[in-house]
Design a protein around this motif. Structure first.
Motif, PDB file in Angstrom:
ATOM      1  N   ALA A   9     -15.048  35.389 -54.917  1.00  0.00           N
ATOM      2  CA  ALA A   9     -15.175  34.887 -55.897  1.00  0.00           C
ATOM      3  C   ALA A   9     -14.670  35.584 -57.228  1.00  0.00           C
ATOM      4  O   ALA A   9     -14.915  34.727 -58.734  1.00  0.00           O
ATOM      5  CB  ALA A   9     -16.335  34.285 -56.107  1.00  0.00           C
ATOM      6  N   LYS A  22     -13.624  26.653 -61.958  1.00  0.00           N
ATOM      7  CA  LYS A  22     -13.951  25.360 -61.531  1.00  0.00           C
ATOM      8  C   LYS A  22     -15.642  26.305 -60.116  1.00  0.00           C
ATOM      9  O   LYS A  22     -16.258  24.987 -59.584  1.00  0.00           O
ATOM     10  CB  LYS A  22     -12.518  25.470 -59.740  1.00  0.00           C
ATOM     11  CG  LYS A  22     -12.934  26.599 -59.322  1.00  0.00           C
ATOM     12  CD  LYS A  22     -11.818  26.959 -58.119  1.00  0.00           C
ATOM     13  CE  LYS A  22     -11.632  27.784 -57.124  1.00  0.00           C
ATOM     14  NZ  LYS A  22     -10.138  27.441 -56.725  1.00  0.00           N
ATOM     15  N   LEU A  23     -14.908  27.162 -60.667  1.00  0.00           N
ATOM     16  CA  LEU A  23     -16.617  27.718 -59.869  1.00  0.00           C
ATOM     17  C   LEU A  23     -17.863  27.571 -60.578  1.00  0.00           C
ATOM     18  O   LEU A  23     -18.743  27.522 -59.550  1.00  0.00           O
ATOM     19  CB  LEU A  23     -16.851  28.859 -59.071  1.00  0.00           C
ATOM     20  CG  LEU A  23     -15.709  29.220 -58.360  1.00  0.00           C
ATOM     21  CD1 LEU A  23     -15.548  31.429 -57.961  1.00  0.00           C
ATOM     22  CD2 LEU A  23     -14.895  29.314 -56.944  1.00  0.00           C
ATOM     23  N   SER A  31     -23.511  24.985 -59.331  1.00  0.00           N
ATOM     24  CA  SER A  31     -22.999  25.614 -59.408  1.00  0.00           C
ATOM     25  C   SER A  31     -21.547  25.066 -57.805  1.00  0.00           C
ATOM     26  O   SER A  31     -22.214  25.274 -57.468  1.00  0.00           O
ATOM     27  CB  SER A  31     -21.964  25.952 -59.834  1.00  0.00           C
ATOM     28  OG  SER A  31     -22.877  27.061 -59.400  1.00  0.00           O
ATOM     29  N   VAL A  33     -20.418  27.704 -56.794  1.00  0.00           N
ATOM     30  CA  VAL A  33     -19.889  28.785 -56.327  1.00  0.00           C
ATOM     31  C   VAL A  33     -21.552  28.764 -56.221  1.00  0.00           C
ATOM     32  O   VAL A  33     -22.133  29.435 -54.847  1.00  0.00           O
ATOM     33  CB  VAL A  33     -19.793  30.011 -56.974  1.00  0.00           C
ATOM     34  CG1 VAL A  33     -21.065  30.053 -58.152  1.00  0.00           C
ATOM     35  CG2 VAL A  33     -19.992  31.661 -56.251  1.00  0.00           C
ATOM     36  N   THR A  52     -16.127  39.514 -57.035  1.00  0.00           N
ATOM     37  CA  THR A  52     -15.839  38.797 -58.387  1.00  0.00           C
ATOM     38  C   THR A  52     -14.817  39.419 -59.342  1.00  0.00           C
ATOM     39  O   THR A  52     -14.059  40.672 -58.834  1.00  0.00           O
ATOM     40  CB  THR A  52     -16.888  38.916 -59.640  1.00  0.00           C
ATOM     41  OG1 THR A  52     -17.470  40.197 -59.762  1.00  0.00           O
ATOM     42  CG2 THR A  52     -18.054  38.084 -58.620  1.00  0.00           C
ATOM     43  N   LEU A  57     -19.572  35.358 -63.640  1.00  0.00           N
ATOM     44  CA  LEU A  57     -20.413  34.743 -62.126  1.00  0.00           C
ATOM     45  C   LEU A  57     -21.928  34.833 -62.487  1.00  0.00           C
ATOM     46  O   LEU A  57     -22.806  33.886 -62.282  1.00  0.00           O
ATOM     47  CB  LEU A  57     -19.755  34.658 -60.923  1.00  0.00           C
ATOM     48  CG  LEU A  57     -18.366  33.938 -60.645  1.00  0.00           C
ATOM     49  CD1 LEU A  57     -17.832  33.798 -59.514  1.00  0.00           C
ATOM     50  CD2 LEU A  57     -18.529  32.250 -61.304  1.00  0.00           C
ATOM     51  N   ALA A 104     -15.641  30.766 -52.253  1.00  0.00           N
ATOM     52  CA  ALA A 104     -16.534  30.908 -53.358  1.00  0.00           C
ATOM     53  C   ALA A 104     -16.017  28.650 -53.427  1.00  0.00           C
ATOM     54  O   ALA A 104     -17.114  27.973 -53.480  1.00  0.00           O
ATOM     55  CB  ALA A 104     -16.738  31.271 -54.749  1.00  0.00           C
ATOM     56  N   ASP A 105     -14.994  28.329 -53.316  1.00  0.00           N
ATOM     57  CA  ASP A 105     -14.721  27.147 -53.800  1.00  0.00           C
ATOM     58  C   ASP A 105     -14.593  26.074 -52.902  1.00  0.00           C
ATOM     59  O   ASP A 105     -14.443  25.458 -53.063  1.00  0.00           O
ATOM     60  CB  ASP A 105     -12.895  27.662 -54.241  1.00  0.00           C
ATOM     61  CG  ASP A 105     -11.939  27.385 -53.978  1.00  0.00           C
ATOM     62  OD1 ASP A 105     -12.464  28.024 -52.364  1.00  0.00           O
ATOM     63  OD2 ASP A 105     -11.087  27.311 -53.661  1.00  0.00           O
ATOM     64  N   ASP A 177     -11.630  22.064 -50.145  1.00  0.00           N
ATOM     65  CA  ASP A 177     -12.313  23.157 -51.932  1.00  0.00           C
ATOM     66  C   ASP A 177     -11.648  22.301 -53.451  1.00  0.00           C
ATOM     67  O   ASP A 177     -11.552  21.448 -53.127  1.00  0.00           O
ATOM     68  CB  ASP A 177     -11.582  24.237 -51.677  1.00  0.00           C
ATOM     69  CG  ASP A 177      -9.749  24.774 -50.822  1.00  0.00           C
ATOM     70  OD1 ASP A 177      -9.153  24.069 -50.076  1.00  0.00           O
ATOM     71  OD2 ASP A 177      -8.869  25.433 -51.062  1.00  0.00           O
TER      72      ASP A 177
END
Length: 188
Positions: A9, A22-23, A31, A33, A52, A57, A104-105, A177
């Motif tokens: 992420a 986007k996350l 969310s 993520v 990260t 996040l 994460a996406d 994604d």
């Protein structure tokens, strides 16, 4: 064999042209993520971490903070390879024999895919969806030294160089994604 799951992420998400990363965008009130992380948790691997980098996040991961390790990738701008390296380095320090990495996406990769890839044999196992390779990808300790240090490919370079060590794992779920606002609008 101890296997950890790691959600990557760290990227900037530059193709996503909204006011937020986007996350942090939401689908059905959650969310992107946190949706991806929930699937990883439900896979019940030995440990869970999130790499990260470009965006904070903390708020999106607050509910899970006591259950995960946060790995800061200071080199996130050098490409996804640095995040995969961070994941493997963390797994090695924690004593794991394999790491399963996902993105994460990709909030629609289901826990069954994480579990199936984690349970697979072979040095590299890759989720396939209708015959197409995707994520997550399991990397055994023996391949960690082969991983690139930077660039926009993680394990793909190793898979191309050593196709004989790659085990495809048929998975259910969606590997889509969220890269653009248009991608998000299809699911919102």
């Amino acid at each position: 064999m101890s296997t950890a799951g790691v959600l990557l992420a760290a990227g900037a998400g530059t193709r996503f042209t909204a006011s937020q990363h986007k996350l942090l965008a939401t689908i059905d009130g959650r969310s992107v993520v946190s949706r991806a992380l929930q699937s990883l948790f439900e896979a019940s691997l030995d440990a869970v971490a999130v790499v990260t980098g470009a965006v904070d996040l903390t708020g999106a991961l607050a509910d899970a903070r006591h259950k995960i390790a946060l790995i800061s990738n200071e080199r996130w701008a050098s490409g996804i390879a640095s995040s995969v390296r961070c994941a493997a380095g963390w797994a090695e320090r924690q004593g794991h024999e394999a790491v399963v990495v996902g993105l994460a996406d990709q909030p629609f990769v289901i826990s069954a895919a994480w579990r199936a890839v984690a349970a697979s044999a072979g040095p590299i196992a890759v989720a396939t969806y209708d015959g197409r390779r995707g994520n997550p990808v399991r990397l055994a300790r023996e391949v960690w030294p082969l991983l690139p240090h930077d660039g926009d490919e993680g394990a793909r370079t190793v898979m191309r160089r050593f196709p004989e060590i790659v085990v495809p794992v048929a998975c259910e779920g969606l590997p889509d994604d969220i890269d653009t606002v248009e991608d998000l609008s299809r699911w919102s």
